[in-house]
Write a protein that holds these residues in place. Structure first.
Motif: not given
Lengths: 906, 108, 507
Positions: C363-365, A152-153, A231-232, C432-433
């Protein structure tokens, strides 16, 4: 199918299937398809079981980097087989579960890709016989884990948790690499099978490195901090990687390497101690948690510590207990994680404060979870009870303090098991309107795992069949160990009763005890240490950079010159210590001393003058003096070149300097000034000392000079040896040189044109110097003379001072003179072509002349010559070298004009 | 004689260094020019200094070593090209960044 | 005859530059011709490498003059590896440049200058004459100054000033060293120098020379403590140029250190190579600490160059065949991966308009493919298996272990760990983020062919390390035994005698 093929298939199958086009073609069938992979692995392992059952080993190696001892060696023995079964078996269930859990999530294909990648890597870890291969797969599992935790980045917590996990586990992997390299240096092999066959015993230092890797991977104290943060990850991932398989890689490593450290006292001591501390620490922390997954994570930490310490005991009982508990833990913890996932799926929360009374809404889930909880708590008739009994037996056999630790820790285990189960299914019900029974796709894996947990207790032979091939590898006598649910009234059973009593009491008083535990906050935690460490490294790095990399050119020049002094100081001192100074000086004429003094004055002038004109003139003085020195020391070509270059350079300076800002007189501290002066004196001294040393310590007189002098005319057809060297012997240098020169023109043009595009109009400038009538007349007159003379210089260059460069410079000077004499506009009208064209033509001529030789089978730049006697000019060399020199000429003319013109235009 | 030239080269490099440590780009460029003069003279010295023997095969031996002269020729051309570039760079820097003072440039 | 064509690595680029100038800056043929020539040279460089591996060192006498009188080009395995590497990067950079280089740059000689840069780099790798090395250094430098300043915005000019001045200082010292060399040894041909230096064990005068050249090449290669200039100038230019600079340019300095400290300065390894070792350790650590301190993709990448040069210098400092092979392996790996990362940062810049970690995210998305490419390259850079970085690190560190240099090995691993740390910083900041990065209309797809080429190379090397190892092992073999090089250039040598130059073959 051959066994080596099957072995490699265990690893390749998942890794290759990870590349299947799940997201496009197979979007709807991704779950079942992916589940087929671990199912196939189970099948393969079943096929291979007979080979390992009796303590046998399958071994196969493929070529890799054989020169360095690297083989793609895979081995399957009982231990590997056991772990492989866990990976494949739990894999089937988790893969199956995930399809329902993340139903309709567009990222599901990616999840499966990563899970498959992990599955392959983990298989690799347990199958690798070559230690480097092991470390390769080891790091791969860390990477897969990293990506899965950060699945879930968009959530910052997920990113942080993933980073923490990767840093700790991959860092451990690097330490392991160090140990592996050390093993190779000492024993000449990377192959575990060879090491075992040679019965080597490795040093404590290597052992510590391996243990650090194992501890970080298996979340042992104090590296355990990454596991709760992990655990994320989506719950199936937690169940698979962070409960059942990956965190057991450290245990696998310890089990695998233990025989190699048979003689090492540190290995068991460290393992037992760290394992024991982890066992208690994890248990205590688990009781404090309110998040289901966090509770389970700390519980995993604790259980891993338990197994770790069992592995360290190395007695037969302890070995059996360790292996059995690995299997048991995989079953019950997998089941509980999946339960937590199901609960979250049904209620939308994992917080114990918000949960309760779900036994009504989810009876089947509750039943399954009950079995798993029993096993975790170590109550009969579960598998957990059997292994806990064995654990007690093992600790009772060995040391005096361990049993009390074991009981205390088990008390905590009992407590958090009940807290979990009671909190979810029995505590006063909360508002959870959507709670519903777990869908079959998720319930089935939970039920199967819980079923296993029960079966291992009711029918110990099933578990025994799994671990039996491995037991023999850990401990020679352990094969005799018996597994049974009921051992009789042994001391171990007594301890079990004690545990239940303590744990039960704690549970009864939980309302007092748990808040008390939660209130105990350590002033400083390992988590804080980690984040402080990260921040500290960052802060230190920033401090270092801002100190050293100031961005000031002055500082950089200071560094550079300081380094020069330091680098040369020591070897110079060595040299002069052993060399007598012999002043065999050639006589010096007085005028030479005078010139030298003038030169010193000129250069000091450059240092002193702040006004720009005197500064440039001082530089001009130095340049002029240099050319006089060239005249003195038999270098007419150089003198000509220098004086022409100086004059063009002067024009250039005059054109440009008006637009430079004035040189400010800045207040400067004495210390800074002192540094400047000291560095200047120092570098002057060092340079002089280097040259003096070269003079004093000459080893060989020139090898090449006699050859050039002897063959310049005979072989190259020129009497001006310098020119022959430039266009023939070392014509290749000249090729580079004119390229530099041309690029200077191109660059100046490009920079100014491109620069002025963005800027509002540059300052309008007419000609730099006021044109005068006389000057014009003289210029007109001299132009043709100078052009003619330059042609003469060009043609005779091979035999007398001159040549392409000098001639080109002269031409340029002639034309520049016109430019100064007339105003720029007239000049541009007279010479409308772009000088860059001349440059490029010259470059093309020079290069293709050189290439011409290739057509005749000779190397680049090979010249052919004949002589032609021209009236007035004298002997002229014909064809190639002159053509090359002509190219040089064009480049020089074009470049010089190009630069001047570009600046003047702007 | 060599000794005198070496001293001169030392002075050129010393003064060059001093200029390099100053703040104005013009001074720095002048310092670099002094460096390249020094380096050229050093090449000259490396062939041994000889009076009255230019390597023209018409006048009779002994000749000066021709190789350093050829090398210096190359070096002069290169340093001229590069210095011209540096000068134009300074000029552009003034136009775009308003200053030629390296401290002010670094300060932003 | 085919040997003679090796000159094309140097001359074809400059001719191309002329032709590109001739066909006019606005023509579409600028791009087509550039790509064609680069691809041609790339293919030829691969052929040349194989040729040299099979038949031994190729020697070209410029102007047909024998060594040491004329200038000799020497294509041994090391040189050809570097040339092939250069052309590979040139190909990737050209592929990236086609869609990204703006019209203004193209009209102001972007492609011709790039080809001159190629000429300088290839010339420096191939030359067997130390003065000629100076000349080609200057060629590549002036082209790099120009490419760096092209565009003339304030940042560029400021950084270019620093870059130019520092390089000019180094060049002057280089000339000084050449003067001293000629004075002491009477020759400039490297093989000839090697012959004469062999007889001079522990002569402190040679150590003086070694230090002069170490200073010069160390400045170009950005080793500790001379690395301070590097990160600045690599930041402002377009990513294609940064990729070439970051990949190849500093490696010319490293190459020069390799050449001189294996062929020439072998007289006192207990001082010179020990010093290199110490410098390598400091370079590894300081470089990576610099990377950690930054908050911009391109700057982080620039600092990593420094750190990784430390590993290469570690190899030369250890001075065993395996260490040299490892260092070369490292160079190949580093050049490929570093250029790939710079190109990826360029793709990020093209599609979002920034490379600052603070402005990017998620940017990964947007493109899983770009992030996968980055991740592979980043992990490779940090030396994680099973990519090229792992093996390059492994080979050098194993050599270090063999020599009992545990401390250096430990520092190498620490550097690797910190590299991972800083790559994660990029990953977390960019890919990410929350997805908050600005968007530009530029399409991502045309930017990627070059990146894909390079990333598949790092994966390929990781999967089949033995292919590359065979090459670098051969190169290290030649470096360890300078007689091979000397005899290829000067003909058979009898011990103790002077040089026996071969007769001139033709007139």
């Amino acid at each position: 199918m051959s066994t080596p093929f099957l072995l490699s298939l265990l690893i390749l199958l998942p890794i290759l299937s990870a590349a299947l086009p799940f997201s496009r073609l197979l979007r709807h069938a991704v779950g079942p398809l992916a589940t087929l992979v671990p199912a196939a692995q189970v099948l393969i392992l079943f096929i291979l079981w007979p080979d390992v059952r009796e303590g046998g080993q399958l071994l196969h190696a493929w070529a890799w980097l054989a020169d360095l001892g690297l083989h793609l060696g895979l081995a399957l023995d009982g231990l590997s087989w056991l772990f492989a079964c866990l990976i494949a078996g739990i894999g089937v269930l988790v893969f199956f579960y995930a399809a329902s859990y993340l139903h309709a999530d567009p990222l599901l294909p990616r999840l499966y890709r990563l899970l498959l990648l992990f599955n392959g890597a983990m298989m690799g870890v347990v199958l690798a016989d070559n230690l480097i291969l092991l470390s390769v797969f080891w790091e791969l599992t860390s990477i897969a884990s990293f990506l899965l935790i950060g699945f879930r980045s968009q959530r910052p917590e997920a990113c942080d948790g993933a980073t923490k996990a990767l840093l700790l586990t991959a860092g451990g992997g690097l330490v392991m690499l160090f140990a592996i390299l050390a093993v190779f240096v000492q024993h000449g092999t990377f192959d575990l099978s060879t090491l075992r066959a040679n019965q080597v015993s490795l040093s404590s230092f290597i052992g510590v490195c391996f243990l650090l890797a194992a501890f970080s991977k298996s979340a042992q104290f104090p590296f355990h901090i990454w596991l709760p943060s992990a655990m994320e990850a989506p719950t199936p991932v937690s169940a698979y990687l962070h409960a059942a398989t990956m965190v057991k890689a450290g245990l696998y490593l310890v089990a695998r390497l233990s025989p190699l450290f048979a003689a090492d006292p540190l290995w068991p001591a460290a393992t037992v101690t760290v394992g024991g501390v982890t066992l208690v620490w994890g248990g205590v922390l688990a009781c404090k948690q309110t998040d289901l997954k966090a509770l389970l994570a700390y519980s995993t930490v604790s259980q891993l510590g338990l197994i770790m310490s069992l592995l360290g005991l190395r007695t037969p009982t302890a070995s059996v207990a360790a292996l059995l508990h690995i299997v048991n833990h995989a079953a019950f913890k997998g089941a509980l994680f999946l339960t937590a996932g199901a609960v979250e799926h049904a209620t939308g929360t994992r917080d114990l404060h918000q949960l309760g009374g779900l036994r009504a809404a989810m009876p089947l889930t509750a039943a399954a979870a009950l079995l798993a909880t029993l096993s975790m708590a170590g109550l009969p008739p579960s598998g957990g009870f059997v292994s806990k009994e064995l654990f007690y037996e093992a600790v009772l056999e060995t040391s005096s303090w361990l049993p009390s630790v074991a009981v205390a820790a088990s008390g905590f285990t009992f407590l958090y098991s009940l807290l979990f189960f009671h909190g979810v299914f029995f505590a006063p019900p909360r508002e959870s309107p959507h709670a519903h029974e777990t869908p079959v796709g998720m319930l089935l894996p939970i039920a199967l795992l819980s079923g296993c947990a029960l079966v291992f207790g009711l029918a110990p032979p099933v578990a025994e069949a799994l671990i039996a091939p491995a037991v023999g590898l850990l401990s020679a006598h352990a094969a005799a160990a018996h597994l049974a649910l009921w051992h009789g009234l042994t001391p171990a059973f007594g301890l079990s009763l004690l545990t239940v009593a303590i744990g039960g009491a704690a549970f009864l008083w939980r309302d007092a005890l748990v808040p008390l535990l939660r209130a105990c906050k350590a002033p400083y935690s390992f988590d804080r240490a980690y984040s402080d460490g990260v921040l500290g490294v960052n802060a230190f790095a920033v401090w270092l950079r801002t100190r050293y990399m100031t961005g000031h050119l002055t500082d950089y020049a200071t560094y550079l010159m300081t380094v020069l002094l330091l680098a040369l100081g020591l070897p110079l001192w060595w040299f002069y210590r052993h060399t007598a100074f012999t002043p065999d000086v050639a006589p010096v004429e007085q005028y030479e001393i005078g010139l030298a003094l003038l030169m010193a004055i000129g250069s000091l002038g450059c240092c002193v003058f702040r006004a720009r004109v005197p500064l440039v003139l001082s530089l001009g003085l130095v340049g002029a003096l240099v050319s006089i020195f060239f005249v003195l020391f038999s270098a007419p070509d150089l003198a000509l070149t220098q004086i022409l270059v100086e004059s063009v350079g002067l024009v250039l300076f005059l054109l440009v300097f008006r637009f430079l800002s004035p040189i400010a007189r800045k207040p400067i501290s004495w210390s800074k000034r002192g540094v400047q002066v000291a560095l200047s004196v120092g570098s002057g001294l060092v340079v002089a000392l280097v040259l003096l040393a070269a003079n004093l310590g000459q080893i060989h007189p020139s090898v090449v000079a006699p050859f050039y002098l002897a063959s310049s005319y005979l072989l190259a057809g020129g009497r001006n040896v310098v020119n022959v060297i430039v266009v023939d012997f070392r014509g290749y240098d000249t090729m580079g040189e004119i390229t530099v020169f041309s690029v200077a023109a191109l660059a100046v043009f490009a920079m100014i044109k491109l620069g002025s595009q963005g800027n509002p109009g540059p300052p309008d400038l007419s000609t730099p110097v006021l044109p005068s009538v006389i000057l014009r007349a003289i210029a007109r007159l001299t132009l043709h003379l100078m052009l003619l003379f330059s042609v003469y210089l060009l043609l005779r260059g091979h035999n007398a001072p001159g040549g392409g460069f000098i001639a080109g410079m002269l031409t340029a000077v002639a034309i520049i003179l016109q430019m100064i004499a007339f105003d720029l506009r007239t000049f541009l009208q007279e010479i409308p072509w772009n000088p860059l064209r001349i440059v490029m033509t010259g470059l093309a001529i020079a290069a293709s002349t050189g290439l011409g030789a290739l057509c005749f089978g000779y190397p680049f730049l090979t010249s052919a010559f004949g002589h032609l006697h021209l009236p007035l000019i004298g002997e002229v060399e014909l064809v190639t070298a002159v053509l090359f020199d002509f190219g040089v000429y064009l480049v020089v003319v074009g470049t010089t004009l190009g630069i001047i013109r570009t600046i003047a235009e702007d | 004689m060599e000794l005198l030239m070496i001293a001169v080269i030392g002075i050129l490099f010393g003064c060059g260094t001093y200029l390099l440590l100053q703040a104005h780009l013009l001074q720095i460029i002048v310092g670099l020019a002094l460096f390249s003069h020094g380096a050229n003279l050093a090449l000259m010295v490396s062939g041994g200094l000889k009076r009255g023997g230019p390597p023209l095969l018409t006048i009779g031996a002994p000749y000066a070593d021709p190789l350093p002269q050829a090398l210096i020729l190359t070096a002069i051309v290169i340093s001229f090209g590069v210095t011209a570039f540096a000068l134009v760079l300074a000029f552009l820097t003034k136009q775009v960044c308003v200053s030629n003072d390296v401290d002010e440039l670094a300060g932003g | 005859m085919i040997d003679q064509l090796f000159i094309l690595f140097v001359i074809l680029p400059v001719l191309t530059a002329v032709i590109l100038f001739a066909i006019g800056p606005r023509s579409v043929w600028q791009q087509r011709a550039s790509l064609a020539v680069v691809a041609l040279l790339w293919a030829f460089s691969l052929y040349g490498l194989v040729h040299v591996l099979q038949t031994g060192i190729v020697v070209l006498r410029m102007g047909d003059w024998p060594a040491p009188y004329g200038i000799i080009l020497v294509a041994d395995v090391l040189s050809m590896t570097m040339v092939a590497l250069t052309m590979t990067i040139a190909l990737a950079v050209t592929l990236f440049s086609l869609p990204t280089v703006d019209r203004a740059r193209q009209e102001h000689f972007y492609y011709p200058l790039f080809f001159i840069l190629l000429m300088g780099v290839n010339g420096a790798f191939l030359t067997g004459d130390i003065f000629n090395l100076f000349v080609f250094f200057e060629v590549l430098l002036i082209a790099s100054y120009a490419l760096m300043a092209l565009g003339s915005d304030a940042d560029q000019l400021r950084e270019t000033n620093i870059y130019v001045v520092l390089n000019l200082i180094a060049s002057a010292v280089f000339l000084l060293g050449l003067a001293a060399t000629y004075r002491i040894m009477g020759t400039l041909n490297m093989a000839d120098l090697a012959v004469k230096m062999q007889a001079q064990a522990e002569n402190p005068l040679l150590t003086v020379l070694a230090m002069v050249f170490l200073f010069v090449f160390g400045t170009k290669a950005a080793i500790f403590p001379l690395y301070f200039w590097l990160p600045g100038p690599y930041f402002p230019p377009p990513a294609g140029i940064s990729a070439f600079f970051g990949g190849i340019l500093t490696k010319v300095g490293v190459y020069a250190i390799f050449r001189t400290f294996t062929l020439l300065f072998r007289h006192d390894p207990s001082f010179t190579h020990e010093l290199l070792l110490a410098l390598s350790a400091a370079t590894m650590l300081f470089g990576v600490l610099g990377a950690i301190s930054q908050m911009d993709v391109k700057r982080i990448l620039s600092y990593h160059i420094i750190s990784q040069i430390g590993y290469m210098i570690l190899g030369i400092g250890l001075f065993t065949p395996q260490a040299l092979a490892g260092a070369l392996f490292y160079i190949v790996h580093h050049v490929i991966v570093k250029s790939a990362l710079f190109l990826i940062s360029g793709a990020v810049q093209e599609t979002t308009g920034t490379t600052s970690l603070k402005a990017l995210g998620g940017l990964a998305t947007r493109s899983w493919f770009l992030s996968a490419l980055f991740l592979v390259a980043a992990l490779s850079l940090a030396g994680l298996p099973p990519l090229s970085g792992f093996f390059s690190k492994f080979i050098i560190l194993q050599a270090g272990m063999h020599e009992g240099r545990y401390g250096y090995v430990a520092i190498g691993l620490l550097g690797s760990f910190l590299t991972l740390f800083s790559m994660l910083k990029i990953w977390n900041g960019v890919f990410w983020g929350a997805d908050r990065a600005p968007t530009r209309p530029a399409g991502l797809r045309p930017l990627l062919p070059g990146v894909v080429l390079l990333v598949s190379l790092t994966i390929g090397i990781g999967l089949f390390p033995s292919v590359l190892y065979r090459v670098v092992d051969a190169a290290a073999g030649q470096l360890t035994d300078p007689r091979v090089y000397i005899e290829a250039v000067l003909g058979p040598q009898t011990p103790g005698s002077g040089i026996l130059p071969a007769e001139r073959t033709s007139q």
